[in-house]
Design an enzyme around this catalytic site. Structure first.
Site, PDB file in Angstrom:
ATOM      1  N   SER A 117      -2.367  -7.734   4.965  1.00  0.00           N
ATOM      2  CA  SER A 117      -3.794  -7.568   4.693  1.00  0.00           C
ATOM      3  C   SER A 117      -4.513  -8.921   4.686  1.00  0.00           C
ATOM      4  CB  SER A 117      -3.959  -6.806   3.370  1.00  0.00           C
ATOM      5  OG  SER A 117      -5.221  -6.205   3.290  1.00  0.00           O
ATOM      6  N   ASP A 142      -0.493  -4.551   8.664  1.00  0.00           N
ATOM      7  CA  ASP A 142      -1.595  -3.614   8.437  1.00  0.00           C
ATOM      8  C   ASP A 142      -2.956  -4.268   8.241  1.00  0.00           C
ATOM      9  OD1 ASP A 142      -1.887  -0.813   8.619  1.00  0.00           O
ATOM     10  OD2 ASP A 142      -2.487  -0.733   6.529  1.00  0.00           O
ATOM     11  N   HIS A 262      -0.945   1.495   2.751  1.00  0.00           N
ATOM     12  CA  HIS A 262      -1.369   0.186   3.252  1.00  0.00           C
ATOM     13  C   HIS A 262      -0.314  -0.893   2.988  1.00  0.00           C
ATOM     14  CE1 HIS A 262      -3.909  -3.161   4.248  1.00  0.00           C
ATOM     15  NE2 HIS A 262      -4.156  -3.502   2.995  1.00  0.00           N
TER      16      HIS A 262
END
EC number: 3.1.1.89
Length: 303
Positions: A117, A142, A262
């Protein structure tokens, strides 16, 4: 009971040790968790609101074939810096460069940067700026520019909807699992204590001025990074045009990891670790860089 089910777990069964890395000529101290004795260094950067403990469960597996370093980034975990709110991409990149320099001096081993992220954007920028002379691989978890930029307008609402205060660590762990933000209870029991002290440790809502800088131009920077690249995604709808074309041209490897949220490294740590180790071995990344039998390591060009 629920308090036993969500009780904190010690990181010591996963990482080998923790250290404070004091950056020379500053008051910045970065907390790192390390594991493994040999092989290249898999240097892990967590996402916004997480901590280095996000990689604990996967570190236990990766350390069998490589070394693992997971740092608490500025404003997160047990790191302490002069300016906790300055989370500009430039500052976050300099932090990584400073930690690597302090840990390894002028002779760093081969490094594979792994970023989840927000940490993925930091990893890409570090690679694109060529800040680490022995960078041998890049794994981004991700995060894709198009999706990230589109979601920024909702970020403050998401942050304000989080439970703000927790009566205990058990309740914080339970909330993160029940809300679906983490799907692996064991990982949550290790990593969540590194992200809360009765309230969220990272003051993300105060860093909005820097968010666009994390993600703008990310796809082109990722594609131009001059090392082998792996993109791990939790869903198929994340690729923007530049990445779609780049993937068709074979510029990077992409894996869509099913049945995960996530935080892929927390939700399916065994699969995540296997993907990272396969990437290292397929690209022949050894402790000193690319290893081709019978040929020594090429000397690094001095800039």
């Amino acid at each position: 009971t629920s308090s036993e089910k969500y009780s904190p777990l010690d990181w010591k069964g996963y990482f080998d040790q923790e250290d404070d890395v004091c950056i020379p000529d500053s008051n910045d101290v970065f907390h790192v968790y390390t594991a493994g004795k040999e092989g290249p260094v898999v240097f892990c950067l967590h996402g916004g609101g997480y901590s280095g403990l996000s990689f604990a469960l996967s570190a236990r597996i990766i350390k069998e074939k490589a070394r693992v370093v997971a740092m608490d980034q500025r404003g997160h975990g047990k790191s302490s810096t002069e300016n906790e709110i300055d989370m500009s991409i430039e500052t976050l990149c300099k932090d990584v460069e400073a930690v690597v320099k302090t840990l390894y001096g002028d002779a760093p081993p081969a490094i594979v940067l792994v970023g989840h992220s927000m940490g993925g954007s930091v990893a890409v920028h570090v690679a694109a700026k060529k800040l680490l002379p022995t960078l041998a691989g890049l794994v981004v978890v991700d995060v894709v520019e198009g999706t990230a930029m589109a979601s920024l307008m909702h970020m403050q609402k998401i942050l304000s909807n989080r439970m703000q205060y927790f009566p205990s660590l058990e309740k914080a762990i339970e909330w993160n699992v029940r809300s679906g933000s983490l799907r692996n209870i064991d990982s949550a029991r290790i990593s969540i204590p590194g992200t809360v002290n009765y309230r969220h440790r990272a003051r993300l809502e105060e860093t909005e001025q820097y968010w666009r800088g994390w993600y703008e131009g990310l796809s082109d920077k990722f594609l131009s990074s001059p090392v082998p690249k792996l993109l791990l995604l939790a869903g198929t709808d994340r690729l923007d045009r530049a990445l779609t074309i780049g993937q068709m041209q074979g510029k990077f490897q992409m894996v869509v990891v099913r049945h995960t949220g996530h935080a892929i490294q927390e939700d399916v740590p065994d699969e995540f670790a296997a993907l990272v180790l396969n990437f290292v071995s397929r690209n022949r990344i050894g402790p000193r860089g690319v290893e081709i039998p019978g040929i020594g390591r090429p000397s690094q060009p001095h800039t």
